[in-house]
Motif scaffolding. Structure first.
Motif, mmCIF file in Angstrom:
data_model
loop_
_atom_site.group_PDB
_atom_site.id
_atom_site.type_symbol
_atom_site.label_atom_id
_atom_site.label_comp_id
_atom_site.label_asym_id
_atom_site.label_seq_id
_atom_site.Cartn_x
_atom_site.Cartn_y
_atom_site.Cartn_z
ATOM 1 N N ARG A 93 0.832 -1.213 0.000
ATOM 2 C CA ARG A 93 0.000 0.000 0.000
ATOM 3 C C ARG A 93 0.862 1.257 0.000
ATOM 4 O O ARG A 93 0.504 2.272 -0.624
ATOM 5 C CB ARG A 93 -0.957 -0.010 1.190
ATOM 6 N N THR B 166 -3.258 -1.262 -4.558
ATOM 7 C CA THR B 166 -4.565 -1.400 -3.927
ATOM 8 C C THR B 166 -5.170 -2.740 -4.308
ATOM 9 O O THR B 166 -4.667 -3.439 -5.194
ATOM 10 C CB THR B 166 -5.518 -0.275 -4.368
ATOM 11 N N ALA C 147 -2.404 -5.553 -3.194
ATOM 12 C CA ALA C 147 -1.927 -5.276 -1.842
ATOM 13 C C ALA C 147 -2.434 -6.348 -0.885
ATOM 14 O O ALA C 147 -2.934 -6.051 0.198
ATOM 15 C CB ALA C 147 -2.381 -3.895 -1.400
#
Length: 297
Positions: free
Chosen positions: A270, A275, A279
């Protein structure tokens, strides 16, 4: 015409313009210079990747594929606005385009429509690949457009160019449609406005040369982590995560892969701007290379 920026000068220019930069291992010497000249450089070409996900897009642009070996650009600009530096020198990004377009870029005059593909663009342009599906519907977040503006302005400022030196791939050749989803005229207007002022970032001095380069742990592969290893590599990784402010450890880190390692690694992903599934805490090559884990054997 201009001599290409050195790797350190390019990095300093980006940081001076306030660009969030991630350096990937070996980027300073990762190029296709054995295939031809790089320079004199005359401008910047903006592309879209036709891919999604930061880590996978960076890996694709760094490594390329059988028909088009990497690097496929100098930097990848992800949706979070991070510029991932993956190459320096000649890269496989522009290909053949119209020599009349190159002449217009050099003169910084209005661009003619590209009709011929008679000139080697890889020799004359910096290239930024921007993470986007290129379908006209995939959004361009403000942070990403800001990074394109800043990165382009940084190189223009370093070379004394104006915004007219920045073109889209589709303006270079009639065989391409990128970038799709914003207009290059609008982007050039943003770049011109930025160039009318002073750099808005803080320059970071280039590091002094060291007598020997540090040795980092090569990426051990995704299967290494899913197998739940007990290894000093995991300890070294955890210490680097803690040093980067990404610790989710209550004790340790230690050599056995744990849920705390996965949560800590997700924080690192992150921090790099990843995202969603990018992540998830499972290391990938690109984020691993950026972490610079000391060699553990």
């Amino acid at each position: 015409m201009a001599t290409p920026l050195t790797a350190d000068t390019l990095l300093a220019a980006l940081r001076a313009e306030g660009v969030n930069v991630v350096e990937h291992d070996g980027w300073r010497t990762h190029n296709r210079n054995h295939k031809g000249a790089w320079g004199p450089v005359n401008g910047i070409v903006v592309h879209h990747t036709v891919s999604s996900g930061s880590e996978s897009s960076v890996a694709l642009c760094r490594d390329g594929y059988d028909e088009l070996p990497g690097p496929l650009c100098h930097g990848v600009i992800d949706k979070a606005g991070t510029v991932h530096l993956i190459g320096h020198g000649r890269t496989n990004h522009a290909g053949l385009g119209d020599g009349s377009v190159l002449n217009a870029v050099i003169a910084e005059t209005s661009l003619p429509a590209p009709r011929r593909n008679d000139t080697d663009g890889n020799a004359h342009f910096y290239g930024f690949e921007c993470v986007n599906l290129g379908d006209g519907s995939d959004p361009w977040p403000d942070a990403q457009l800001d990074a394109i503006e800043r990165a382009s302005a940084a190189l223009c400022r370093a070379h004394g160019w104006q915004a007219a030196s920045v073109i889209g791939h589709k303006e270079w050749t009639n065989t391409k449609t990128d970038p799709r989803g914003f207009t290059m005229d609008a982007m050039r207007a943003r770049i011109a406005a930025r160039l009318s002022g002073r750099p808005s970032g803080t320059a970071t001095p280039a590091p002094s040369p060291s007598p020997s380069a540090p040795r980092y742990q090569p990426f051990p592969g995704a299967g290494f982590f899913t197998a739940g290893p007990n290894s000093p590599i995991v300890t070294a990784m955890g210490r680097r995560l803690a040093a980067e402010g990404c610790s989710a450890y209550s004790v340790g880190p230690g050599p056995r892969w744990s849920e705390a390692d996965r949560r800590s690694y997700a924080r690192w992903q992150r921090k790099l701007g990843y995202t969603g599934s990018d992540a998830d805490g499972w290391p990938g090559r690109t984020s691993w290379d950026a972490l610079k884990v000391p060699y553990s054997g």
